[in-house]
Scaffold this active site. Structure first.
Site, PDB file in Angstrom:
ATOM      1  N   HIS A 127       0.842  -1.204   0.000  1.00  0.00           N
ATOM      2  CA  HIS A 127       0.000   0.000   0.000  1.00  0.00           C
ATOM      3  C   HIS A 127       0.879   1.256   0.000  1.00  0.00           C
ATOM      4  O   HIS A 127       0.663   2.181  -0.801  1.00  0.00           O
ATOM      5  CB  HIS A 127      -0.900  -0.037   1.238  1.00  0.00           C
ATOM      6  CG  HIS A 127      -1.795   1.144   1.398  1.00  0.00           C
ATOM      7  ND1 HIS A 127      -3.147   1.080   1.160  1.00  0.00           N
ATOM      8  CD2 HIS A 127      -1.545   2.428   1.785  1.00  0.00           C
ATOM      9  CE1 HIS A 127      -3.689   2.264   1.391  1.00  0.00           C
ATOM     10  NE2 HIS A 127      -2.730   3.099   1.781  1.00  0.00           N
ATOM     11  N   GLU A 128       1.879   1.285   0.892  1.00  0.00           N
ATOM     12  CA  GLU A 128       2.759   2.451   0.988  1.00  0.00           C
ATOM     13  C   GLU A 128       3.653   2.581  -0.240  1.00  0.00           C
ATOM     14  O   GLU A 128       3.984   3.691  -0.662  1.00  0.00           O
ATOM     15  CB  GLU A 128       3.607   2.367   2.262  1.00  0.00           C
ATOM     16  CG  GLU A 128       2.808   2.314   3.555  1.00  0.00           C
ATOM     17  CD  GLU A 128       1.817   3.455   3.691  1.00  0.00           C
ATOM     18  OE1 GLU A 128       2.125   4.572   3.217  1.00  0.00           O
ATOM     19  OE2 GLU A 128       0.732   3.237   4.257  1.00  0.00           O
TER      20      GLU A 128
ATOM     21  N   HIS B  39       1.895   4.579  -2.958  1.00  0.00           N
ATOM     22  CA  HIS B  39       2.113   6.025  -2.810  1.00  0.00           C
ATOM     23  C   HIS B  39       3.512   6.413  -3.280  1.00  0.00           C
ATOM     24  O   HIS B  39       3.696   7.372  -4.035  1.00  0.00           O
ATOM     25  CB  HIS B  39       1.992   6.436  -1.336  1.00  0.00           C
ATOM     26  CG  HIS B  39       0.644   6.258  -0.736  1.00  0.00           C
ATOM     27  ND1 HIS B  39      -0.493   6.799  -1.282  1.00  0.00           N
ATOM     28  CD2 HIS B  39       0.247   5.620   0.405  1.00  0.00           C
ATOM     29  CE1 HIS B  39      -1.531   6.505  -0.512  1.00  0.00           C
ATOM     30  NE2 HIS B  39      -1.111   5.778   0.507  1.00  0.00           N
TER      31      HIS B  39
END
EC number: 3.4.24.-
Length: 379
Positions: A75-76, A79
């Site tokens: 998920h990170e 980004h």
């Protein structure tokens, strides 16, 4: 989650465990607590399957917990990779008590670029949910395996949906910020609105948790209160940072120049320099030497004049002793004070030389003079 300055006390004492795509990867000590709790919870659930005996449920519980956090890292990374594509440095990815955090060097340049960075994390989680759902429903697996795949799929869905709550510091808050920024043309307004919404959700979580503990609501726990507190703290921090940024953007570097900065003209002899600028005058121990056109020629340290016999002071000029300041960083006098403060912080500088676009020296600027400028304006 995304951040330029998020984390507070939870981000202390991080342990570096490697790099991902050149991005430093850390775990916070608080992460080990949640890893243990998640392993315990999953192990207990898996122990109910008769096919699993001995220590197998606990080993699988640990593997499942690690896969959960691998999902958070993915998920990170969503980004981070979009930010890197925009030329934004990603300072770190950190796992901590409340999940993961990608720390970015700066904001995106446009609202839609900010939107892309913010939405990338939830998009990765949704893709993982769809992929795991397909695997769990289309590929024959032992019942415990199906349970693990199904659990990871639902966790990724929950991760995406929770992060899409439209309040900072969550990804949904960054999405809301970018939308308000696009509509109003004011990035700070976007941050302030998303921060206030984040604070609202923080109070809501605290209320739900409190009512749950009192058995007034069927949902809510101490963990809900802790999440609410985290949202409140970081949304409030984002709002304060936006207010400070807005205040600083009303000023330029020239506005924060130290009054009577240590500037001396070339051609001044040592006797004049000592009498007019040093002896009983100022605490400065280093002076900027400028030419007739007010351009910087060099720097003179007061220590240097000790090497010249006092009898020669009237004949020796300051420019004959000066040294060129190779390490001195300069900023334009018209540059935003916020950008200047960021430069001081990012490069760990004690001072900056402020010059006009034509190169004429205006003076020195340091953190203390920035604070004084802001305090004077607020008075």
């Amino acid at each position: 989650m995304l951040s330029l300055s998020l984390g507070g006390q939870f981000m202390n004492n991080n342990i570096r465990v490697g790099s991902l795509f050149g991005i430093p990867f850390y775990v916070n000590p608080s992460w080990f607590l949640i890893l243990g709790l998640v392993t315990l919870s999953y192990g207990q659930d898996l122990a109910r399957f008769p096919q699993l005996s001995g220590g197998t449920p606990w080993i699988l519980g640990l593997i499942t917990a690690l896969l959960l956090f691998a999902s958070v890292v993915a998920h990170e990374l969503g980004h981070s990779l979009v930010a890197l594509a925009q030329g934004i440095e990603v300072k770190s990815i950190t796992l901590f008590l409340f999940g993961g955090l990608a720390s970015l060097e700066k904001e995106s340049n446009t609202p839609w670029q900010a939107f892309a960075v913010a939405i990338a994390g939830p998009a990765v989680s949704l893709v993982l949910f769809l992929g795991l759902t397909i695997v769990g429903t289309q590929i024959p697996l032992p019942v415990p395996g199906q349970a693990i795949i199904g659990l990871l799929g639902m966790i990724n869905l929950a991760l995406a949906l929770f992060n899409l709550i439209p309040g900072l510091p969550l990804d949904g808050g960054n999405v809301l910020k970018s939308i308000v920024w696009q509509i109003t043309g004011n990035q700070n307004k976007g941050i302030l609105i998303a921060s206030r919404v984040g604070q609202g959700f923080g109070w809501l979580a605290i209320a739900i948790g409190s009512l749950g503990i009192l058995n007034i609501l069927p949902i809510g726990s101490f963990w809900t209160i802790l999440i609410g507190w985290f949202l409140l703290q970081n949304a409030g921090s984002s709002a304060r940072n936006a207010q400070v940024k807005e205040q600083m953007e009303a000023f330029t570097a020239e506005d924060a120049v130290i009054p009577n900065s240590p500037i001396i003209p070339a051609g001044l002899n040592i006797r004049e320099f000592a009498n007019d600028y040093v002896i009983g005058k100022t605490p400065w121990r280093r002076f900027l030497v400028i030419g007739a056109d007010n351009q910087l020629l060099g720097v003179l340290a007061t220590e240097d004049i000790k090497h010249v016999p006092t009898s020669d002071w009237p004949q020796v000029t300051v420019d004959s002793l000066m040294q060129y300041p190779q390490q001195m960083v300069t900023v334009n006098a018209n540059q935003s004070l916020f950008e200047v403060a960021q430069l001081l912080d990012q490069q760990k500088l004690s001072e900056l030389l402020v010059v006009q676009p034509s190169g004429e020296v205006v003076g020195l600027l340091e953190k203390a003079s920035i604070i004084k400028c802001l305090q004077t304006s607020a008075a």
